[in-house]
Design a protein around this motif. Structure first.
Motif, PDB file in Angstrom:
ATOM      1  N   SER A  25       0.586  -1.200  -0.051  1.00  0.00           N
ATOM      2  CA  SER A  25       0.304   0.043  -0.265  1.00  0.00           C
ATOM      3  C   SER A  25       0.890   1.915   0.270  1.00  0.00           C
ATOM      4  O   SER A  25       2.045   1.151   0.197  1.00  0.00           O
ATOM      5  CB  SER A  25      -1.327   0.097   1.292  1.00  0.00           C
ATOM      6  OG  SER A  25      -0.070   0.194   2.024  1.00  0.00           O
ATOM      7  N   VAL A  26       0.076   2.460  -0.551  1.00  0.00           N
ATOM      8  CA  VAL A  26       0.913   3.394  -0.813  1.00  0.00           C
ATOM      9  C   VAL A  26       1.269   4.587   0.964  1.00  0.00           C
ATOM     10  O   VAL A  26       0.013   4.160   1.486  1.00  0.00           O
ATOM     11  CB  VAL A  26       0.271   4.154  -1.432  1.00  0.00           C
ATOM     12  CG1 VAL A  26       1.036   5.953  -2.082  1.00  0.00           C
ATOM     13  CG2 VAL A  26       0.452   3.906  -3.126  1.00  0.00           C
ATOM     14  N   ALA A  27       2.431   5.218   0.609  1.00  0.00           N
ATOM     15  CA  ALA A  27       2.441   6.029   1.649  1.00  0.00           C
ATOM     16  C   ALA A  27       1.909   7.153   1.147  1.00  0.00           C
ATOM     17  O   ALA A  27       2.681   7.368   0.173  1.00  0.00           O
ATOM     18  CB  ALA A  27       4.184   5.697   2.977  1.00  0.00           C
ATOM     19  N   ILE A  28       1.439   7.921   2.001  1.00  0.00           N
ATOM     20  CA  ILE A  28       1.043   9.164   1.710  1.00  0.00           C
ATOM     21  C   ILE A  28       1.368  10.302   2.127  1.00  0.00           C
ATOM     22  O   ILE A  28       0.910  10.178   3.321  1.00  0.00           O
ATOM     23  CB  ILE A  28      -1.174   9.360   1.617  1.00  0.00           C
ATOM     24  CG1 ILE A  28      -1.751   7.849   1.008  1.00  0.00           C
ATOM     25  CG2 ILE A  28      -2.070  10.324   0.882  1.00  0.00           C
ATOM     26  CD1 ILE A  28      -2.918   7.484   1.654  1.00  0.00           C
ATOM     27  N   ILE A  29       2.178  10.815   1.334  1.00  0.00           N
ATOM     28  CA  ILE A  29       2.324  12.511   1.379  1.00  0.00           C
ATOM     29  C   ILE A  29       1.869  13.338   2.237  1.00  0.00           C
ATOM     30  O   ILE A  29       0.554  13.811   1.762  1.00  0.00           O
ATOM     31  CB  ILE A  29       3.380  13.017   0.947  1.00  0.00           C
ATOM     32  CG1 ILE A  29       4.779  11.431  -0.800  1.00  0.00           C
ATOM     33  CG2 ILE A  29       4.491  13.661   1.098  1.00  0.00           C
ATOM     34  CD1 ILE A  29       5.159  12.559  -1.214  1.00  0.00           C
ATOM     35  N   GLN A  30       1.489  13.936   3.334  1.00  0.00           N
ATOM     36  CA  GLN A  30       0.810  14.394   4.249  1.00  0.00           C
ATOM     37  C   GLN A  30       2.154  15.769   4.614  1.00  0.00           C
ATOM     38  O   GLN A  30       3.133  15.336   5.703  1.00  0.00           O
ATOM     39  CB  GLN A  30       0.346  14.150   5.053  1.00  0.00           C
ATOM     40  CG  GLN A  30      -0.822  14.857   6.121  1.00  0.00           C
ATOM     41  CD  GLN A  30      -1.801  16.115   5.141  1.00  0.00           C
ATOM     42  OE1 GLN A  30      -2.069  15.728   3.726  1.00  0.00           O
ATOM     43  NE2 GLN A  30      -2.246  16.917   4.946  1.00  0.00           N
ATOM     44  N   ASP A  31       1.919  16.828   4.395  1.00  0.00           N
ATOM     45  CA  ASP A  31       2.596  17.749   5.322  1.00  0.00           C
ATOM     46  C   ASP A  31       4.039  17.509   4.870  1.00  0.00           C
ATOM     47  O   ASP A  31       5.055  18.035   5.644  1.00  0.00           O
ATOM     48  CB  ASP A  31       2.314  18.180   6.229  1.00  0.00           C
ATOM     49  CG  ASP A  31       1.395  18.760   6.626  1.00  0.00           C
ATOM     50  OD1 ASP A  31       0.505  19.334   5.621  1.00  0.00           O
ATOM     51  OD2 ASP A  31       0.289  18.968   7.486  1.00  0.00           O
ATOM     52  N   GLY A  32       4.503  16.349   3.692  1.00  0.00           N
ATOM     53  CA  GLY A  32       5.959  16.706   3.034  1.00  0.00           C
ATOM     54  C   GLY A  32       6.819  14.930   3.628  1.00  0.00           C
ATOM     55  O   GLY A  32       7.660  14.991   3.322  1.00  0.00           O
ATOM     56  N   THR A  33       5.801  14.495   4.786  1.00  0.00           N
ATOM     57  CA  THR A  33       5.562  13.525   5.172  1.00  0.00           C
ATOM     58  C   THR A  33       4.466  12.184   4.752  1.00  0.00           C
ATOM     59  O   THR A  33       3.538  12.260   4.770  1.00  0.00           O
ATOM     60  CB  THR A  33       5.987  13.646   6.596  1.00  0.00           C
ATOM     61  OG1 THR A  33       6.649  14.585   7.770  1.00  0.00           O
ATOM     62  CG2 THR A  33       6.152  11.738   7.671  1.00  0.00           C
ATOM     63  N   PRO A  34       5.666  10.862   4.553  1.00  0.00           N
ATOM     64  CA  PRO A  34       5.377  10.242   3.717  1.00  0.00           C
ATOM     65  C   PRO A  34       4.357   9.191   4.947  1.00  0.00           C
ATOM     66  O   PRO A  34       5.238   8.951   5.788  1.00  0.00           O
ATOM     67  CB  PRO A  34       6.193   9.214   3.206  1.00  0.00           C
ATOM     68  CG  PRO A  34       7.464  10.155   2.904  1.00  0.00           C
ATOM     69  CD  PRO A  34       7.349  10.963   4.287  1.00  0.00           C
ATOM     70  N   ILE A  35       3.024   9.119   4.634  1.00  0.00           N
ATOM     71  CA  ILE A  35       2.336   8.603   5.482  1.00  0.00           C
ATOM     72  C   ILE A  35       2.117   7.133   5.549  1.00  0.00           C
ATOM     73  O   ILE A  35       0.738   6.684   5.104  1.00  0.00           O
ATOM     74  CB  ILE A  35       0.845   9.108   5.973  1.00  0.00           C
ATOM     75  CG1 ILE A  35       1.190  10.859   6.676  1.00  0.00           C
ATOM     76  CG2 ILE A  35       0.100   8.938   7.314  1.00  0.00           C
ATOM     77  CD1 ILE A  35       2.256  11.004   7.759  1.00  0.00           C
ATOM     78  N   GLU A  36       2.533   5.868   6.075  1.00  0.00           N
ATOM     79  CA  GLU A  36       1.733   4.828   5.820  1.00  0.00           C
ATOM     80  C   GLU A  36       0.829   5.045   7.269  1.00  0.00           C
ATOM     81  O   GLU A  36       0.691   4.811   7.854  1.00  0.00           O
ATOM     82  CB  GLU A  36       2.530   3.541   5.976  1.00  0.00           C
ATOM     83  CG  GLU A  36       4.209   3.875   5.418  1.00  0.00           C
ATOM     84  CD  GLU A  36       4.961   2.881   5.799  1.00  0.00           C
ATOM     85  OE1 GLU A  36       4.959   1.846   6.676  1.00  0.00           O
ATOM     86  OE2 GLU A  36       5.910   2.963   4.563  1.00  0.00           O
ATOM     87  N   PHE A  37      -0.657   3.908   6.670  1.00  0.00           N
ATOM     88  CA  PHE A  37      -1.361   3.113   7.397  1.00  0.00           C
ATOM     89  C   PHE A  37      -0.948   2.714   8.745  1.00  0.00           C
ATOM     90  O   PHE A  37      -0.048   1.721   8.894  1.00  0.00           O
ATOM     91  CB  PHE A  37      -2.693   2.461   6.769  1.00  0.00           C
ATOM     92  CG  PHE A  37      -3.404   1.364   7.877  1.00  0.00           C
ATOM     93  CD1 PHE A  37      -4.860   2.485   7.596  1.00  0.00           C
ATOM     94  CD2 PHE A  37      -3.616   0.632   8.634  1.00  0.00           C
ATOM     95  CE1 PHE A  37      -5.501   1.795   8.759  1.00  0.00           C
ATOM     96  CE2 PHE A  37      -4.389   0.519   8.905  1.00  0.00           C
ATOM     97  CZ  PHE A  37      -5.410   1.382   9.157  1.00  0.00           C
ATOM     98  N   SER A  38      -1.552   2.951   9.890  1.00  0.00           N
ATOM     99  CA  SER A  38      -1.171   1.984  10.847  1.00  0.00           C
ATOM    100  C   SER A  38      -2.177   2.500  11.761  1.00  0.00           C
ATOM    101  O   SER A  38      -3.323   3.744  12.145  1.00  0.00           O
ATOM    102  CB  SER A  38      -0.250   2.530  11.659  1.00  0.00           C
ATOM    103  OG  SER A  38      -0.012   3.883  12.329  1.00  0.00           O
ATOM    104  N   PRO A  39      -3.410   1.288  12.701  1.00  0.00           N
ATOM    105  CA  PRO A  39      -4.173   1.903  13.976  1.00  0.00           C
ATOM    106  C   PRO A  39      -3.265   3.288  14.305  1.00  0.00           C
ATOM    107  O   PRO A  39      -4.891   3.685  14.506  1.00  0.00           O
ATOM    108  CB  PRO A  39      -4.319   1.339  14.326  1.00  0.00           C
ATOM    109  CG  PRO A  39      -3.185  -0.439  14.279  1.00  0.00           C
ATOM    110  CD  PRO A  39      -2.998   0.208  12.964  1.00  0.00           C
ATOM    111  N   ASP A  40      -2.885   3.561  14.833  1.00  0.00           N
ATOM    112  CA  ASP A  40      -2.017   4.117  15.548  1.00  0.00           C
ATOM    113  C   ASP A  40      -2.691   6.038  14.935  1.00  0.00           C
ATOM    114  O   ASP A  40      -3.211   6.492  15.143  1.00  0.00           O
ATOM    115  CB  ASP A  40      -0.810   4.891  16.246  1.00  0.00           C
ATOM    116  CG  ASP A  40      -0.243   3.945  17.032  1.00  0.00           C
ATOM    117  OD1 ASP A  40      -1.494   3.856  18.299  1.00  0.00           O
ATOM    118  OD2 ASP A  40       0.976   3.368  17.297  1.00  0.00           O
TER     119      ASP A  40
END
Length: 376
Positions: free
Chosen positions: A262-277
């Motif tokens: 799955s894609v790490a979605i770039i949000q505010d310059g940071t790649p965000i991977e899915f996690s429950p947290d």
């Protein structure tokens, strides 16, 4: 009537649920339980009081995103309430679930979005108003199958352009810029849902609100882009097509993606991977009240302007859509018993273990218990 607090039976229920880990089609949760820190979202005990002597059958269906969680909930509940059968048909999708609920065929529906205004009005004649109770918190994953690529980062703008068919090759400069390196050239096959889908609704909610420059369509539960797409029924249809294809990309509830990347979605310059947290952080930061006006309704919507570099950008909050007043008192009692378990701390922990979801915050669970108790 034999009443018991489900929390006192949590160990037995958990054993029943854990036996399901990894057994549901497409489930990844058996090997990747929610991180311990995410459980703090529902760390305080919210116990369910259920009638263990109840008998009868509950008929429900809808959201395929809830499918793995529902399988685990039903097994754990059945271990304690042997006289009740719960049938949940996830092949309907959220759209079909709501349709069947409004026709009177379901005791409750699973839906990844609350009832719309016209559906709420329609429910008034059925049961003095349908209410939406949050039961499940997860995220929409952008899944892909590109040979040799196991680490893919995409900005929201790039995702919008891909799904709007404006980016059609994996070697596109925008994809290169997101990843810092060029991917092998290859035509992109975009895989979408063909049926009315709450997953589509949540994905397009994000695109329509957060990517207005590159996404010209309103949010909807039906895929809005026509053209060179592969449309598949159900989340499993999307996952299977992405898996069996080449150079494919699609979207699905995270609990259903199996071994796909799955894609790490770039949000505010940071790649965000899915996690429950990360998705729990999204709910805390961006979920706002969106009541339909019926007493007991707990509808939410996301304010995407509140996303940060710590939040997963495409959350999915899923609901039990249920009558505020039942015509049959016995069905009301069975439905209240089951949904009370689902929205207990034990129920949320079971979903986290078996579907990889994030437990809902304690204050939401407490409000859900109050709304369920008030059902007549």
């Amino acid at each position: 009537m034999k009443l018991t607090r489900f929390a006192q039976l949590g160990a037995v229920a958990a054993v029943a649920a854990l036996a399901l880990a990894g057994c549901s089609s497409g489930s990844t949760a058996g090997s990747s339980a929610a991180p311990s820190s995410s459980s703090s979202a529902a760390s305080d005990e919210v116990a369910a009081t259920i009638d263990t002597s109840g008998t009868g059958t509950l008929t429900a269906g809808g959201s395929s995103a809830q499918g793995n969680a529902q399988n685990a909930w039903i097994s754990a509940y059945k271990a304690q309430v042997a006289g009740v059968t719960v049938n949940y048909d996830q092949s309907q999708g959220s759209g079909g679930g709501v349709t069947n609920f409004l026709s009177g065929a379901y005791d409750f529906a699973g839906s990844d979005s609350p009832l719309k205004a016209d559906q709420t009005e329609q429910s008034q004649a059925l049961c003095e108003g349908g209410i939406n109770i949050p039961v499940y918190l997860d995220g929409v994953s952008i899944i892909y199958n590109v040979e040799g690529v196991t680490d893919l980062k995409l900005s929201g703008a790039t995702i919008a352009k891909i799904f709007n068919l404006q980016i059609t090759d994996w070697s596109d400069p925008a994809i290169t810029a997101d990843n810092g390196t060029a991917l092998p050239a290859g035509a992109i096959t975009t895989v979408v849902r063909s049926d009315g889908s709450g997953t589509t609704q949540n994905f397009t909610n994000y695109l329509a609100a957060a990517q207005t420059t590159d996404w010209p369509y309103p949010a909807a539960n039906a895929w809005p882009v026509t053209g060179n797409v592969s449309a598949q029924k159900g989340g499993s249809g999307v996952v299977n097509t992405v898996t069996s294809g080449a150079n494919t990309i699609g979207y699905a509830d995270h609990s259903a993606i199996g071994d796909l990347s799955s894609v790490a979605i770039i949000q505010d310059g940071t790649p965000i991977e899915f996690s429950p947290d990360a998705v729990a952080a999204t709910f805390t930061a961006a979920a706002v009240d969106a009541s339909n006006g019926v007493t007991g309704d707990l509808s939410k919507k996301f304010d995407y302007s509140k996303l940060t570099a710590e939040t997963y950008p495409i959350p999915l909050a899923s609901y039990a859509v249920v009558c505020s007043t039942f015509k049959d008192a016995d069905q009301a009692a069975l439905t209240k018993s089951y949904l009370s378990f689902v929205t207990s701390t034990d129920g949320q922990a079971i979903a986290a273990k078996n579907a990889g979801s994030a437990p809902l915050p304690t204050e939401i669970l407490e409000a859900a218990q109050e709304s369920i108790a008030a059902i007549k």
